[in-house]
Design a protein around this motif. Structure first.
Motif, PDB file in Angstrom:
ATOM      1  N   PHE A 213      -0.377 -12.806 -28.886  1.00 50.66           N
ATOM      2  CA  PHE A 213      -0.497 -11.784 -29.656  1.00 50.66           C
ATOM      3  C   PHE A 213       0.354 -12.309 -30.758  1.00 50.66           C
ATOM      4  N   ALA A 214       0.157 -12.377 -32.379  1.00 51.64           N
ATOM      5  CA  ALA A 214       0.596 -12.739 -33.281  1.00 51.64           C
ATOM      6  C   ALA A 214       0.504 -11.708 -34.060  1.00 51.64           C
ATOM      7  N   VAL A 215       1.300 -10.646 -34.952  1.00 49.72           N
ATOM      8  CA  VAL A 215       0.694  -9.694 -34.854  1.00 49.72           C
ATOM      9  C   VAL A 215       1.568  -9.093 -36.765  1.00 49.72           C
ATOM     10  N   THR A 216       1.033  -9.372 -38.125  1.00 52.49           N
ATOM     11  CA  THR A 216       1.750  -9.185 -39.390  1.00 52.49           C
ATOM     12  C   THR A 216       1.096  -8.264 -40.044  1.00 52.49           C
ATOM     13  N   SER A 217       2.103  -7.716 -40.072  1.00 48.29           N
ATOM     14  CA  SER A 217       1.934  -6.390 -41.234  1.00 48.29           C
ATOM     15  C   SER A 217       0.339  -5.620 -41.112  1.00 48.29           C
ATOM     16  N   SER A 218       0.362  -5.664 -39.734  1.00 50.50           N
ATOM     17  CA  SER A 218      -1.188  -4.712 -39.173  1.00 50.50           C
ATOM     18  C   SER A 218      -0.721  -3.648 -38.066  1.00 50.50           C
ATOM     19  N   SER A 219      -1.446  -3.092 -37.413  1.00 49.83           N
ATOM     20  CA  SER A 219      -1.639  -2.132 -36.071  1.00 49.83           C
ATOM     21  C   SER A 219      -2.161  -2.868 -35.065  1.00 49.83           C
ATOM     22  N   ALA A 220      -1.781  -2.385 -34.303  1.00 52.01           N
ATOM     23  CA  ALA A 220      -2.568  -3.225 -32.973  1.00 52.01           C
ATOM     24  C   ALA A 220      -2.475  -2.478 -31.746  1.00 52.01           C
ATOM     25  N   ASP A 221      -3.392  -2.124 -31.023  1.00 54.46           N
ATOM     26  CA  ASP A 221      -3.285  -1.606 -30.249  1.00 54.46           C
ATOM     27  C   ASP A 221      -4.109  -2.075 -28.605  1.00 54.46           C
ATOM     28  N   LEU A 222      -2.940  -2.802 -27.409  1.00 62.28           N
ATOM     29  CA  LEU A 222      -3.602  -3.899 -27.248  1.00 62.28           C
ATOM     30  C   LEU A 222      -3.904  -3.525 -25.400  1.00 62.28           C
ATOM     31  N   GLY A 223      -4.967  -3.420 -24.693  1.00 68.95           N
ATOM     32  CA  GLY A 223      -5.343  -2.705 -23.650  1.00 68.95           C
ATOM     33  C   GLY A 223      -5.425  -3.769 -22.390  1.00 68.95           C
ATOM     34  N   ALA A 241       0.806  -1.516 -29.997  1.00 67.55           N
ATOM     35  CA  ALA A 241       1.047  -0.623 -28.419  1.00 67.55           C
ATOM     36  C   ALA A 241      -0.004  -1.770 -27.964  1.00 67.55           C
ATOM     37  N   VAL A 242       0.793  -1.579 -25.816  1.00 68.38           N
ATOM     38  CA  VAL A 242       0.390  -2.679 -25.281  1.00 68.38           C
ATOM     39  C   VAL A 242       0.067  -2.167 -24.229  1.00 68.38           C
ATOM     40  N   ASP A 271      13.293  -8.071 -13.240  1.00 66.65           N
ATOM     41  CA  ASP A 271      13.538  -9.987 -13.528  1.00 66.65           C
ATOM     42  C   ASP A 271      13.081 -10.282 -12.275  1.00 66.65           C
ATOM     43  N   GLY A 272      12.414 -11.553 -12.383  1.00 62.88           N
ATOM     44  CA  GLY A 272      12.016 -12.435 -11.146  1.00 62.88           C
ATOM     45  C   GLY A 272      10.049 -11.738 -10.540  1.00 62.88           C
ATOM     46  N   ALA A 273       9.816 -10.704 -11.531  1.00 64.24           N
ATOM     47  CA  ALA A 273       8.354 -10.260 -11.587  1.00 64.24           C
ATOM     48  C   ALA A 273       7.403 -11.263 -11.636  1.00 64.24           C
ATOM     49  N   ALA A 274       6.454 -11.472 -11.115  1.00 62.95           N
ATOM     50  CA  ALA A 274       5.269 -12.692 -11.469  1.00 62.95           C
ATOM     51  C   ALA A 274       4.992 -12.461 -12.567  1.00 62.95           C
ATOM     52  N   HIS A 275       4.961 -11.591 -13.455  1.00 66.54           N
ATOM     53  CA  HIS A 275       4.180 -10.782 -14.536  1.00 66.54           C
ATOM     54  C   HIS A 275       5.225 -11.234 -15.302  1.00 66.54           C
ATOM     55  N   ARG A 276       5.129 -11.963 -16.779  1.00 63.27           N
ATOM     56  CA  ARG A 276       5.997 -12.223 -16.838  1.00 63.27           C
ATOM     57  C   ARG A 276       5.683 -11.561 -18.704  1.00 63.27           C
ATOM     58  N   VAL A 277       6.428 -10.784 -19.494  1.00 66.65           N
ATOM     59  CA  VAL A 277       6.423 -10.040 -20.707  1.00 66.65           C
ATOM     60  C   VAL A 277       7.556 -10.825 -21.442  1.00 66.65           C
ATOM     61  N   ALA A 278       6.792 -11.342 -22.948  1.00 66.63           N
ATOM     62  CA  ALA A 278       7.938 -11.659 -23.768  1.00 66.63           C
ATOM     63  C   ALA A 278       8.066 -10.911 -25.057  1.00 66.63           C
ATOM     64  N   LEU A 279       9.250 -10.193 -26.207  1.00 65.75           N
ATOM     65  CA  LEU A 279       8.347  -9.243 -26.724  1.00 65.75           C
ATOM     66  C   LEU A 279       9.693 -10.083 -27.471  1.00 65.75           C
ATOM     67  N   THR A 280       9.049 -10.553 -29.315  1.00 67.89           N
ATOM     68  CA  THR A 280       9.700 -10.738 -30.055  1.00 67.89           C
ATOM     69  C   THR A 280       9.337  -9.604 -31.481  1.00 67.89           C
ATOM     70  N   VAL A 281      10.293  -8.788 -32.334  1.00 67.16           N
ATOM     71  CA  VAL A 281       9.441  -7.346 -32.383  1.00 67.16           C
ATOM     72  C   VAL A 281      10.491  -8.072 -33.643  1.00 67.16           C
ATOM     73  N   HIS A 282      10.321  -7.499 -35.195  1.00 66.41           N
ATOM     74  CA  HIS A 282      10.777  -8.130 -36.479  1.00 66.41           C
ATOM     75  C   HIS A 282      10.793  -6.966 -37.377  1.00 66.41           C
ATOM     76  N   SER A 283      10.786  -5.620 -37.450  1.00 62.79           N
ATOM     77  CA  SER A 283      10.603  -4.403 -37.747  1.00 62.79           C
ATOM     78  C   SER A 283       9.613  -4.094 -37.667  1.00 62.79           C
ATOM     79  N   GLY A 284       9.621  -2.777 -37.660  1.00 64.05           N
ATOM     80  CA  GLY A 284       8.063  -2.069 -36.587  1.00 64.05           C
ATOM     81  C   GLY A 284       8.986  -1.375 -35.784  1.00 64.05           C
ATOM     82  N   SER A 285       7.108  -1.232 -34.916  1.00 67.63           N
ATOM     83  CA  SER A 285       7.784  -0.737 -33.181  1.00 67.63           C
ATOM     84  C   SER A 285       7.026  -1.149 -32.741  1.00 67.63           C
ATOM     85  N   LEU A 286       6.825  -0.449 -31.578  1.00 66.53           N
ATOM     86  CA  LEU A 286       6.392  -1.754 -30.257  1.00 66.53           C
ATOM     87  C   LEU A 286       6.562  -1.201 -28.791  1.00 66.53           C
TER      88      LEU A 286
END
Length: 291
Positions: A213-223, A241-242, A271-286
């Protein structure tokens, strides 16, 4: 008085009268014409309405386009500015550069892609599906238009600016780029690549193995209803929000890169968990929250 000999025909058959032959021929030609005219009443592969072979005929398309594209979608030019579409199932659904309101719902019992495209401004809604089977991946790209010419979309091809409502098979993947508006995704289980800007994005019950997901100047709620194997979220000037399910004893390997941002991770992080989540945040909140 002698009379001229009359021709004798076997088994007492009489010579057919010319008038009868003409009448039979006229009827045969009429039946043939009717078959030709009604044989293109439905497009099983092709373009939106108003194409070269169906100008003014809702839901029709040309045989050549059907042969070139396989089973793609078709649209109509109804007076209510709504195009109805239907296409065979695909591995991947592509929507590039759409705006407006987009709703995509997965149905476990669906075997086709179906839905409607409506233009609130009252213009003629036009849409067609283009199928590509390259690399063994059946890709269905929906192309919308805002003109009334023969070429669907004309100079604005690909810009679905209106209300797009689709139902897809559960495992259909999605590649979506939306430039503005509102997006609702429900129950999708195929691979997701979603890029939105100036949009309000809401997703429920997602269960893909891989999602970006790439979210710019938006709001997102990902369930999510199931833990993805890999999830990448990149946000810029956005509030996101994820929501991830956390089965007993399970965890996520979460990595974070943040600049001028508020990032909260409230799911088990190991660390090493099977489910990998990568977060990149430029300003705003997550925030990553338990579902």
């Amino acid at each position: 008085m002698e009379t001229a000999d009359q021709p004798v025909h076997p088994a007492g058959r009489r010579t057919a009268r010319p008038g009868v032959l003409i009448a039979v021929l006229v009827i045969a030609l009429a039946v043939t014409a009717a078959v030709v005219l009604t044989g293109h009443g439905r497009d099983h592969g092709g373009a939106g309405a108003g194409g070269p072979a169906d100008k003014g005929a809702p839901g029709a398309g040309s045989d050549q386009e059907s042969a070139d594209q396989g089973s793609a979608g078709f649209g109509s030019t109804d007076p209510d500015a709504t195009a109805r579409l239907h296409a065979d199932a695909a591995d991947l659904l592509v929507l590039e550069g759409v705006s407006g309101r987009v709703r995509i719902t997965a149905d476990a019992s669906a075997h086709t892609v179906s839905g409607t495209y409506h233009r609130p401004d009252g213009g003629t809604a036009r849409v067609r599906g283009v199928v590509d089977d390259a690399a063994g991946l059946r890709t269905l790209t929906l192309v919308c238009g805002t003109d009334t010419g023969d070429d669907v979309g004309g100079d604005t091809a690909g810009s679905c600016d209106g209300d797009l409502n689709l139902t897809v098979p559960e495992k259909t993947g999605l590649r979506l780029r939306q430039t503005s508006g509102e997006t609702l995704l429900e129950g999708l289980g195929g691979r997701l690549t979603v890029n939105v800007a100036s949009d309000r994005l809401t997703a429920h019950a997602l269960h893909p193995s891989h999602a970006d997901f790439a979210v710019t100047s938006s709001s997102a709620d990902l369930g999510f209803s199931a833990a993805p194997d890999t999830l990448a979220v990149v946000t810029t000037s956005a509030s996101t929000a994820v929501r991830l399910p956390v089965p007993a004893g399970d965890a996520y390997a979460v990595t974070t890169s943040a600049t001028s941002a508020d990032v909260q991770v409230k799911v088990p992080n190991r660390d090493g968990a099977a489910h990998r989540v990568a977060l990149t945040v430029h300003s705003g909140s997550l925030a990553v929250l338990p579902a």
